[in-house]
Motif scaffolding. Structure first.
Motif, PDB file in Angstrom:
ATOM      1  N   ARG A 130      11.323  18.817   8.238  1.00  0.00           N
ATOM      2  CA  ARG A 130      10.970  19.785   9.282  1.00  0.00           C
ATOM      3  C   ARG A 130      11.644  21.141   9.074  1.00  0.00           C
ATOM      4  N   VAL A 131      12.816  21.145   8.412  1.00  0.00           N
ATOM      5  CA  VAL A 131      13.558  22.402   8.243  1.00  0.00           C
ATOM      6  C   VAL A 131      13.566  22.875   6.786  1.00  0.00           C
ATOM      7  N   ASP A 132      12.633  22.367   5.991  1.00  0.00           N
ATOM      8  CA  ASP A 132      12.574  22.763   4.580  1.00  0.00           C
ATOM      9  C   ASP A 132      12.395  24.265   4.406  1.00  0.00           C
ATOM     10  N   TYR A 133      11.743  24.906   5.359  1.00  0.00           N
ATOM     11  CA  TYR A 133      11.466  26.342   5.232  1.00  0.00           C
ATOM     12  C   TYR A 133      12.330  27.174   6.174  1.00  0.00           C
ATOM     13  N   VAL A 134      13.526  26.654   6.446  1.00  0.00           N
ATOM     14  CA  VAL A 134      14.538  27.393   7.200  1.00  0.00           C
ATOM     15  C   VAL A 134      15.728  27.619   6.283  1.00  0.00           C
ATOM     16  N   ASP A 135      16.128  28.863   6.130  1.00  0.00           N
ATOM     17  CA  ASP A 135      17.263  29.224   5.273  1.00  0.00           C
ATOM     18  C   ASP A 135      18.494  29.391   6.163  1.00  0.00           C
ATOM     19  N   PHE A 136      19.379  28.402   6.128  1.00  0.00           N
ATOM     20  CA  PHE A 136      20.570  28.421   6.983  1.00  0.00           C
ATOM     21  C   PHE A 136      21.687  29.234   6.334  1.00  0.00           C
ATOM     22  N   GLN A 137      22.237  30.191   7.085  1.00  0.00           N
ATOM     23  CA  GLN A 137      23.418  30.925   6.606  1.00  0.00           C
ATOM     24  C   GLN A 137      24.713  30.261   7.067  1.00  0.00           C
ATOM     25  N   TYR A 138      24.625  29.501   8.154  1.00  0.00           N
ATOM     26  CA  TYR A 138      25.788  28.799   8.697  1.00  0.00           C
ATOM     27  C   TYR A 138      25.347  27.386   9.078  1.00  0.00           C
ATOM     28  N   ALA A 139      26.122  26.384   8.651  1.00  0.00           N
ATOM     29  CA  ALA A 139      25.816  24.997   9.002  1.00  0.00           C
ATOM     30  C   ALA A 139      27.084  24.354   9.541  1.00  0.00           C
ATOM     31  N   VAL A 140      26.995  23.780  10.728  1.00  0.00           N
ATOM     32  CA  VAL A 140      28.146  23.193  11.414  1.00  0.00           C
ATOM     33  C   VAL A 140      27.975  21.681  11.470  1.00  0.00           C
ATOM     34  N   PHE A 141      29.054  20.962  11.157  1.00  0.00           N
ATOM     35  CA  PHE A 141      29.038  19.498  11.276  1.00  0.00           C
ATOM     36  C   PHE A 141      30.020  19.086  12.358  1.00  0.00           C
ATOM     37  N   THR A 142      29.534  18.283  13.321  1.00  0.00           N
ATOM     38  CA  THR A 142      30.391  17.872  14.442  1.00  0.00           C
ATOM     39  C   THR A 142      31.121  16.568  14.146  1.00  0.00           C
TER      40      THR A 142
END
Length: 470
Positions: free
Chosen positions: A181-193
């Motif tokens: 679903r997010v293959d075409y989203v370029d994340f600049q920040y990714a947070v892991f909880t």
């Protein structure tokens, strides 16, 4: 956009060309010159509705398999193709967007909402997509999934661009990562909880679940930031798996480590990087959520002083350790629906109670069955009294779910009340001065799913009705 051009971008060739009106997955929404994408879902199969789609005017049908009697374009991977088609059809809406993704078992909704609050107070035009809905400066509307399907997601990003929003915060579920679903989203920040047991109805085991979450970080480039919980057992593996810049936070470890932590029923306070933070967000879980926000703000370029100032604007999240009643006894609701999240909430409440903690706990139907007895054991272990009841039974018999919860349960400090309204009423009847009633599992939800029907039901409303004797 012309159909030939659109499908060519997705890797498919067709002979007939036409101007595409819209892409739809739901045959009931089809209009002339639409493309109908037939996908097999958890409860329904789009391939069964091809006739209805064509009758409504669909010009092209794309399917996951050949369907006798119909001429369709067969996709190699339906969900990934859907995302690709939507990306190009809606004009590459995620391009040039600043996107912050938050994943993990617990804390996604709170962390994303707190980030949204912080950045709004900083004067930025920000969008939020998550469990509680879609939010933007001028309003909000509900969403059906934590992370929408690829088609809806691209529509939402197009909506944000049209509203001059270029920073988007979103919850990223393990399902979304696996299904593309997010293959075409370029994340600049990714947070892991954090990572604890959940969704084992979808993932074959915890390793499979972890590998799904890890995908968010393995896809980051070297200019992005991976903001990781240093106290979680996954930290070392995620740090090695990503080429992004790693920034850590935690209570025991981390670059942004909380010290001088003080918790009570009215306020949480701690220090981080020499800054004192205080908030009405309660529990150690929210210390971690606030640390994740603080670390993200620092990665985004905010000074220590500015990040600290923005943290003071944070307010409680709907349905997350939310106090509904606070007089002779306290009643709270929370979305905790996994063994670990129930443990965290009840541990916090047990440390602060003046008298007893009465916990109401249920488990959802058609979901991971292995966590049911664990949640009941945790509730009986940490609450003075537990009432086991229905959550969203869906297509399972509520009694069968409760039988699973009670399997092997040795405790005697509990009862079973199938009807959730009656369970809440019983807790209120039992409550004495100084007690805490914790109604867990549904939090912000204002519905209950019984069979395939969604009916109105709010834990908050039912608590207040029971107190009034209604």
């Amino acid at each position: 956009m012309r159909a030939k051009e659109l499908l060519l971008k997705a890797g498919y060739q067709i002979e007939e060309d036409f101007e595409v009106h819209e892409i739809q997955m739901d045959s009931r929404l089809i209009e002339p010159n639409d493309i109908f994408i037939a996908l097999k879902g958890a409860n329904t199969d789009g391939h069964d509705y091809i006739a209805q789609a064509l009758e409504a005017g669909a010009k092209l049908v794309m399917s996951e398999r050949e369907v006798p009697g119909y001429r369709t374009v067969v996709m190699e991977d339906g969900y990934k193709t859907l995302g690709k088609l939507a990306y190009y059809f809606y004009g590459e809406p995620t391009k040039d967007m600043e996107v912050i993704g938050v994943t993990g078992t617990n804390g996604k909704t709170t962390t994303t909402t707190l980030l949204y609050q912080s950045l709004c107070h900083a004067g930025r035009r920000v969008g939020l997509i998550g469990t509680n809905g879609l939010y933007y400066p001028e309003g909000s509307f509900p969403t059906s999934n934590t992370t929408p399907d690829g088609l809806l997601l691209m529509r939402y990003f197009k909506f944000f661009k049209e509203h001059d929003i270029h920073t988007v915060i979103m919850e990223v579920s393990s399902h979304a990562l696996v299904l593309g679903r997010v293959d075409y989203v370029d994340f600049q920040y990714a947070v892991f909880t954090n990572l604890t047991q959940d969704h084992l109805d979808f993932h074959k085991d915890m390793e499979d679940y972890f590998n799904a979450k890890k995908m968010l970080f393995t896809d980051l480039n070297e200019n992005a930031y991976a903001i990781l919980n240093a106290d979680d057992g996954t930290f070392g593996r995620l740090e090695k798996a990503t080429q992004a810049k790693v920034v850590s936070y935690g209570v025991e470890h981390g670059q942004y480590q909380a010290t001088q932590v003080h918790l009570n029923m009215y306020e949480t306070s701690f220090e981080v990087a020499g800054m004192k933070i205080s908030s009405d967000l309660l529990s150690i879980a929210n210390v971690y959520n606030m640390l994740a926000v603080f670390a993200t703000l620092r990665c985004m370029g905010y000074s220590l002083e500015k990040a600290s100032e923005l943290m003071h604007h944070l307010t409680h999240i709907n349905g997350r350790l939310e106090k509904v009643y606070n007089q002779d006894f306290v009643a709270i609701v929370d979305y905790a629906h996994s063994p670990d999240s129930v443990r965290n909430i009840l541990t916090f409440l047990a440390e602060l109670k003046e008298n007893r903690v009465i916990a109401i706990v249920g488990c959802g139907g058609d979901r991971d069955k292995s966590k049911r007895p664990k949640m009941a054991r945790v509730a009986c272990e940490l609450a003075d009294y537990a009432i086991l009841t229905s959550d969203n039974p869906r297509t399972e018999r509520p009694e069968a779910i409760l039988e699973d919860m009670c399997e092997g349960l040795q405790s005697t400090n509990y009862c079973v009340i199938v009807d959730r309204k009656e369970a809440i009423g019983q807790a209120v009847k039992m409550a004495r001065k100084g007690d805490i009633i914790a109604v867990l599992g549904k939090g912000h939800e204002d519905y209950q799913i019984i069979g395939t029907t969604k009916r109105h039901f709010s834990d908050k409303e039912e608590i207040l009705k029971a107190i009034k004797g209604e």
